[in-house]
Design a protein around this motif. Structure first.
Motif, short mmCIF file in Angstrom:
data_model
loop_
_atom_site.label_atom_id
_atom_site.label_comp_id
_atom_site.label_asym_id
_atom_site.label_seq_id
_atom_site.Cartn_x
_atom_site.Cartn_y
_atom_site.Cartn_z
N TYR A 141 -10.85 8.06 5.36
CA TYR A 141 -11.91 7.16 4.88
C TYR A 141 -12.56 6.46 6.07
CZ TYR A 141 -9.43 7.75 0.43
OH TYR A 141 -8.82 8.26 -0.68
N ARG A 169 -4.33 8.59 3.58
CA ARG A 169 -5.74 8.92 3.42
C ARG A 169 -6.68 7.92 4.09
NH1 ARG A 169 -3.80 10.84 -1.67
NH2 ARG A 169 -3.86 8.71 -2.42
N LEU A 170 -6.19 6.74 4.40
CA LEU A 170 -7.06 5.72 4.99
C LEU A 170 -7.75 6.20 6.27
CD1 LEU A 170 -5.07 2.38 4.45
CD2 LEU A 170 -7.00 3.27 3.15
N SER A 200 1.08 7.43 0.20
CA SER A 200 0.07 8.47 -0.01
C SER A 200 -1.32 7.90 0.27
CB SER A 200 0.16 9.01 -1.43
OG SER A 200 0.06 7.95 -2.35
N THR A 201 -1.50 6.63 -0.07
CA THR A 201 -2.78 5.99 0.22
C THR A 201 -2.96 5.78 1.72
OG1 THR A 201 -2.94 4.87 -1.91
CG2 THR A 201 -4.10 3.86 -0.09
N VAL A 243 0.85 -1.18 0.00
CA VAL A 243 0.00 0.00 0.00
C VAL A 243 0.90 1.23 0.00
CG1 VAL A 243 -1.84 1.21 1.21
CG2 VAL A 243 -1.70 -1.27 1.35
N GLN A 284 -9.78 8.48 -7.06
CA GLN A 284 -8.71 8.28 -6.10
C GLN A 284 -9.14 7.35 -4.98
OE1 GLN A 284 -6.58 11.60 -3.67
NE2 GLN A 284 -5.27 10.65 -5.18
N LEU A 285 -10.35 7.54 -4.52
CA LEU A 285 -10.85 6.66 -3.48
C LEU A 285 -10.88 5.20 -3.95
CD1 LEU A 285 -13.24 7.10 -0.76
CD2 LEU A 285 -13.87 5.31 -2.36
N PHE A 337 -6.04 -1.13 -3.29
CA PHE A 337 -4.80 -1.66 -2.73
C PHE A 337 -5.06 -2.59 -1.55
CE2 PHE A 337 -3.02 2.28 -4.66
CZ PHE A 337 -2.13 1.66 -5.53
N ARG A 344 -9.13 3.80 -6.33
CA ARG A 344 -7.74 3.34 -6.47
C ARG A 344 -7.16 2.98 -5.10
NH1 ARG A 344 -4.76 1.79 -10.54
NH2 ARG A 344 -5.13 3.64 -11.80
N ASP A 345 -7.36 3.87 -4.13
CA ASP A 345 -6.84 3.63 -2.79
C ASP A 345 -7.38 2.33 -2.21
OD1 ASP A 345 -5.24 5.90 -2.67
OD2 ASP A 345 -6.77 7.14 -1.71
#
Lengths: 218, 218
Positions: free
Chosen positions: A22, A18-19, A14-15, A11, A52-53, A59, A55-56
Motif C-alpha cells: 500500500y 500488505r502495508l 497478514s495486514t 494489527v 480487504q484494503l 486497523f 479492513r487493513d
DNA sequence: GACTGTGAACATATTCACAGCG
DNA sequence: CGCTGTGAATATGTTCACAGTC
C-alpha cells in the motif's frame, strides 16, 4: 503487564505484510501529484480487493472520509509511521558474496527508508574492498559494528554452514530483526523476528502448481 | 468437468509452502544415512510443530507406520514427487543485472532439482557474456528461448519499468509459473502462478516489529 | 450519491488430544 | 507401548453487504 495502551488494536500479521505494498502505491500516487484516492483505486494499484484494503487500513485507525476517500499524503504518513519508517533505519548486511553484493546495491538504490549501515564478511579477500560505496568490514568485529551503527535489523547472506553462528552473534549484539536468504532453518529467541527468503523453496512451490496444471490436462 | 479424480484430496497452499522445508530436512537425514525418522524429529529439523507436520504429510496420503515412524527414503520420494521435482525442471532467468547474476549462480550451485535453461537480458553489453556457465541471450528472442527449452518456470529480475511487459511475453510463450524479484505489482492471467519476493517489503515488515518492541518498552 | 468502516458469514489454518494400529 | 493420522476445538484471515457519514 501489557495492559499499558488499551486503545490501540493490534494489527494482524497478514495486514502488516500488505502495508508495504500500500505504501508503495501511495508513493506512486503522490509522485504523480494525486492528492486524493479511494479504496477502489488503491486496491487496484496494490492488487488486492477493495474490502480487504479498507479492513487493513481500519486497523491503523480511521483515516478516510466517508463519501470522499483518503488523503494520499496523510495516509502515506500514517502507513509509513505504522511501519516504523521514520528516518532511515540502519541495516547491516552479513555475507558479501554474489547475493550480498546484489542486496547491498538494491538497498542503496531503492530510495526506500533504509540505510546500509555496514557490510561484513569473513573472507580476507573481500574484507577491505568497496561494495555499494562501503568498505567491507571483518566478521570478527561483527558485534562492534552492529553496536557502533545502532542497527536493529540485519540481512543474512552467508554460506549455510556458518549462518546459525552468525545469527547468534547478531542477536547477542542487539539485532531484533533478521532477514535471511540462507537455505537453512535458523533458531532465534522468541523476541527476535526472523523472516526467510529462499529461492529454492519458492521455485518448488511454483513447480507444485506447474505439476497440478499438467495433471489436470490429459 | 473437474470430477476426474475423486480420491485425491487437495493439498492446501499453506502445506505446499512447507513441503520444500520438509524435503530439505529429509535430504539432510538421508545424507547422514538415517533410514527412519519420526514426526517429532522431522518437525524439529523443519522448525514446526509435530502435529502440523503430521497433518501436512497426511494430505499426501498415509506414508508413515503407526508406532514406528516414517521411512526417510520413501517419504523423500513422496514429497519430491508431490512437488513435481522429477528430473531437473528448466528455469529461464530474465534480467541479468547484479541480482539476476547472483540468482543464476545460486540455482546452478544449489543441487536442488532445477536447471538454469537460459539467461536473457536486453542490455547489448550483457548479451553474449558468460554468466554461471551460460551465454546470456537477447531479450528479443525471449519467446523463442522459452519454447526451445520447454521452460514453464521463469525468474524475473529486470528493472521495474519493463517487468510487466516481460511478464506478458513470458506468459505468451507458455510459462505458467513466475518468481519475481521486481518491486512492482504484476498482473497475470488466473492460470499463471506468480510469487513475489521483495527485499524492501521484507525489511519493512521487520521494521514494523522492531518498532512494536520499542513502543512496548519505555 | 458516494465511499468508508465494520458486523456477520464464510473460509482457511493451526493446535489439541486421542483413537487406531503396528 | 509408541507414534501416526485425524476429528473436534480454536484461531486467524477474507469476503460480503450494508449502515453510517460526509
Amino acid at each position: 503487564m501489557t495492559a499499558g495502551s488499551p486503545l490501540r488494536r493490534a494489527v494482524p500479521p497478514s495486514t502488516v505484510a500488505r502495508l508495504p505494498v500500500y505504501l508503495r502505491a501511495l508513493d506512486e500516487l503522490a509522485a504523480q501529484g494525486v492528492a486524493r484516492t479511494s479504496s477502489g483505486e488503491l486496491a487496484e494499484l496494490a492488487g488486492v480487493g477493495s474490502a480487504q484494503l479498507r479492513r487493513d487500513l481500519s486497523f491503523l485507525g480511521s483515516h478516510g472520509v466517508r463519501g470522499v476517500g483518503y488523503d494520499v499524503e496523510h495516509l502515506q504518513a500514517q502507513v509509513a509511521a505504522e511501519l516504523g519508517m521514520t528516518g532511515d533505519l540502519p541495516v547491516v548486511i552479513v555475507g558479501i558474496g554474489n547475493l550480498g553484493h546484489a542486496l547491498a546495491n538494491y538497498v542503496v538504490d531503492a530510495g526506500t527508508g533504509f540505510r546500509v549501515a555496514a557490510l561484513v564478511d569473513a573472507d580476507p579477500r573481500v574484507v577491505g574492498t568497496t561494495v555499494a560505496g562501503l568498505v567491507v568490514e571483518d566478521d570478527a568485529r561483527l558485534g562492534e559494528v552492529v553496536q557502533r551503527e545502532g542497527a536493529t535489523l540485519a540481512v543474512l547472506a552467508t554460506p549455510a554452514a556458518v549462518a546459525q553462528e552468525v545469527c547468534d552473534r547478531l542477536v547477542a549484539a542487539g539485532v531484533t530483526g533478521i532477514l535471511t536468504f540462507v537455505p537453512r532453518v535458523l533458531q532465534v529467541p522468541a523476541d527476535v523476528d526472523l523472516r526467510s527468503v529462499d529461492l529454492a523453496t519458492e521455485l518448488q512451490i511454483l513447480a507444485f502448481h506447474a505439476r497440478q496444471r499438467t495433471l489436470e490436462r490429459g
